[in-house]
Design an enzyme around this catalytic site. Sequence first.
Site, PDB file in Angstrom:
ATOM      1  CB  THR A 183      -0.761   0.017   1.180  1.00 21.53           C
ATOM      2  OG1 THR A 183      -1.312   1.316   1.455  1.00 21.53           O
ATOM      3  CG2 THR A 183      -0.179  -0.318   2.504  1.00 21.53           C
ATOM      4  CG  ASP A 184      -1.171   5.186  -0.951  1.00 16.66           C
ATOM      5  OD1 ASP A 184      -1.765   4.361   0.030  1.00 16.66           O
ATOM      6  OD2 ASP A 184      -1.723   5.816  -1.619  1.00 16.66           O
ATOM      7  CD  GLU A 185      -3.301   3.248   4.275  1.00 16.48           C
ATOM      8  OE1 GLU A 185      -3.345   3.513   5.544  1.00 16.48           O
ATOM      9  OE2 GLU A 185      -4.424   3.146   3.846  1.00 16.48           O
ATOM     10  CE1 TYR A 242      -3.196  -2.815   5.623  1.00 13.54           C
ATOM     11  CE2 TYR A 242      -3.285  -0.382   5.214  1.00 13.54           C
ATOM     12  CZ  TYR A 242      -3.245  -1.498   4.780  1.00 13.54           C
ATOM     13  OH  TYR A 242      -3.280  -1.766   3.407  1.00 13.54           O
ATOM     14  CE  LYS A 297       0.158  -4.662   2.883  1.00 12.17           C
ATOM     15  NZ  LYS A 297      -0.061  -6.154   2.414  1.00 12.17           N
TER      16      LYS A 297
HETATM   17  P1  NAD Z   1      -9.544  -7.218   2.160  1.00 11.46           P
HETATM   18  O1  NAD Z   1      -9.835  -6.918   3.705  1.00 11.46           O
HETATM   19  O2  NAD Z   1     -10.850  -7.217   1.506  1.00 11.46           O
HETATM   20  O3  NAD Z   1      -9.241  -8.878   1.973  1.00 11.46           O
HETATM   21  C1  NAD Z   1      -8.315  -9.689   2.764  1.00 11.46           C
HETATM   22  C2  NAD Z   1      -8.311 -11.125   2.512  1.00 11.46           C
HETATM   23  O4  NAD Z   1      -7.360 -11.772   3.173  1.00 11.46           O
HETATM   24  C3  NAD Z   1      -9.757 -11.414   2.928  1.00 11.46           C
HETATM   25  O5  NAD Z   1     -10.159 -12.592   2.279  1.00 11.46           O
HETATM   26  C4  NAD Z   1      -9.357 -12.523   4.380  1.00 11.46           C
HETATM   27  O6  NAD Z   1      -9.989 -13.558   4.582  1.00 11.46           O
HETATM   28  C5  NAD Z   1      -7.642 -12.772   3.875  1.00 11.46           C
HETATM   29  N1  NAD Z   1      -7.151 -13.182   5.205  1.00 11.46           N
HETATM   30  C6  NAD Z   1      -6.764 -11.944   6.017  1.00 11.46           C
HETATM   31  N2  NAD Z   1      -5.828 -12.491   6.957  1.00 11.46           N
HETATM   32  C7  NAD Z   1      -5.901 -13.979   6.551  1.00 11.46           C
HETATM   33  C8  NAD Z   1      -4.784 -14.840   7.242  1.00 11.46           C
HETATM   34  N3  NAD Z   1      -4.037 -14.845   8.225  1.00 11.46           N
HETATM   35  N4  NAD Z   1      -4.739 -16.155   6.517  1.00 11.46           N
HETATM   36  C9  NAD Z   1      -5.303 -16.258   5.027  1.00 11.46           C
HETATM   37  N5  NAD Z   1      -6.152 -15.084   4.670  1.00 11.46           N
HETATM   38  C10 NAD Z   1      -6.009 -14.227   5.376  1.00 11.46           C
HETATM   39  O7  NAD Z   1      -8.315  -6.672   1.711  1.00 11.46           O
HETATM   40  P2  NAD Z   1      -8.217  -6.095   0.323  1.00 11.46           P
HETATM   41  O8  NAD Z   1      -8.483  -4.537   0.321  1.00 11.46           O
HETATM   42  O9  NAD Z   1      -8.363  -6.699  -0.802  1.00 11.46           O
HETATM   43  O10 NAD Z   1      -6.429  -5.796   0.274  1.00 11.46           O
HETATM   44  C11 NAD Z   1      -5.735  -6.953  -0.458  1.00 11.46           C
HETATM   45  C12 NAD Z   1      -3.913  -6.415  -0.338  1.00 11.46           C
HETATM   46  O11 NAD Z   1      -4.050  -5.148  -0.746  1.00 11.46           O
HETATM   47  C13 NAD Z   1      -3.830  -6.304   1.196  1.00 11.46           C
HETATM   48  O12 NAD Z   1      -2.436  -6.833   1.212  1.00 11.46           O
HETATM   49  C14 NAD Z   1      -3.947  -4.866   1.432  1.00 11.46           C
HETATM   50  O13 NAD Z   1      -2.678  -4.192   2.138  1.00 11.46           O
HETATM   51  C15 NAD Z   1      -3.351  -4.328  -0.229  1.00 11.46           C
HETATM   52  N6  NAD Z   1      -3.886  -2.829  -0.591  1.00 11.46           N
HETATM   53  C16 NAD Z   1      -5.204  -2.611  -0.425  1.00 11.46           C
HETATM   54  C17 NAD Z   1      -5.679  -1.304  -0.608  1.00 11.46           C
HETATM   55  C18 NAD Z   1      -7.132  -0.936  -0.650  1.00 11.46           C
HETATM   56  O14 NAD Z   1      -7.377  -0.071  -0.913  1.00 11.46           O
HETATM   57  N7  NAD Z   1      -8.040  -1.821  -0.181  1.00 11.46           N
HETATM   58  C19 NAD Z   1      -4.719  -0.561  -1.404  1.00 11.46           C
HETATM   59  C20 NAD Z   1      -3.492  -0.755  -1.431  1.00 11.46           C
HETATM   60  C21 NAD Z   1      -2.877  -2.016  -1.235  1.00 11.46           C
END
Ligand code: NAD
Length: 353
Positions: A132-134, A158, A162
């Site tokens: 993430t950009d965070e 968070y 990350k």
């Molecule tokens: P989300 O919370 O919607 O989904 C996370 C998934 O991971 C879920 O299906 C959950 O069941 C699974 N999970 C969590 N802990 C787990 C564990 N211990 N073992 C197995 N599975 C596990 O998240 P998202 O928004 O889809 O984000 C996905 C990735 O992208 C993350 O790594 C996040 O940091 C990164 N990201 C998200 C955003 C955003 O805007 N949502 C932006 C940049 C980066």
Amino acid sequence: MKILVTGGMGFIGSAVIRYALRQGHSIVNLDGLTYAANPKTLASLENNQYYEFIKADICDENAVKSVFSKYRPNAVMHLAAESHVDRSIEAPGAFIQTNVIGTYNMLHYARAYWDSLKGENRQNFRFHHVSTDEVFGDLSQDESAFCETTPYDPSSPYSASKAASDHLVRAWGRTYGLPVVLSNCSNNYGPFQFPEKLIPVVILKALYKEEIPVYGTGENIRDWLYVDDHADALLTVLQKGKLNETYNIGAENECTNLKIVEKVCVIMDELCQPSKKSHKKLITFVEDRPGHDVRYALNVNKIYDDLGWRACTQFDKGLEKTINWYLNNKDWWAPLIQKEEITNRRGLISTIL
Ligand code: NAD
């Protein structure tokens, strides 16, 4: 390729899986099904011969080890994470466990598996870490956007967890030669996002005519990207990205939280309430999130220039698609609200059910 996707039942992971299957890859989806997962998201893939789902925690050593030896993937796309900043403030432990220890576990068994590979399989193997950009902290209004070399300065549990996971991935690349590639993305929006994040909360609050909570004065700026554009970028980074490199992913689409909320209200006015009061009247300013980052903005020249990737969804179009999706898919989100009781800092969507 056979791609092992972690967190594939979540918002971005499920978009990646749909996209990768369309490209002709086969997928093993390893997901622990936390509160953030909804199996309905990928129910249509149940009988797809190119898709396999494994319910397992990425911190479970035996499970991760056996997934590598049984499915023998060509690549890993690691998305599993605890992802909600508000929850990380209330209960940081799960973030350290999944984002740090879980990533270590994935790296450890990916390395053992990669060590066992020979020839092209070994050479072409990739571990793609999705971040993430965070991790970069925040910017004032007039600072230039984060680039890949900006020093890390995370603010919340968070983003700190990350950041730690990004460091681990780079260390495994440098120390053990594991073929890694990383990407750091801005805020995503689109269908299938868990209804505790800003855009779905606003849509559902507006739908049920509840107060729409906006932190502080709503002046915080985020850089928004449509989730399918992110999926496209991730597959591009996986296939064309250089080893040990990091790519920022974004759409150069900065917007204040208040402006986003107002945009959603205007679209909701058009779709749900042709006359009378605008949904904007529901906007309520609430106590700010502690440590709330002021502004995120990503410099994305590297992915433009080196990989030839660009986002193609125009923000207003993507927002309209997203709103229409929530209006037409109550059976997807309603049970989540019922089960989880979204008591986070944005408040319970109390009157819906
Ligand atoms: P989300 O919370 O919607 O989904 C996370 C998934 O991971 C879920 O299906 C959950 O069941 C699974 N999970 C969590 N802990 C787990 C564990 N211990 N073992 C197995 N599975 C596990 O998240 P998202 O928004 O889809 O984000 C996905 C990735 O992208 C993350 O790594 C996040 O940091 C990164 N990201 C998200 C955003 C955003 O805007 N949502 C932006 C940049 C980066």
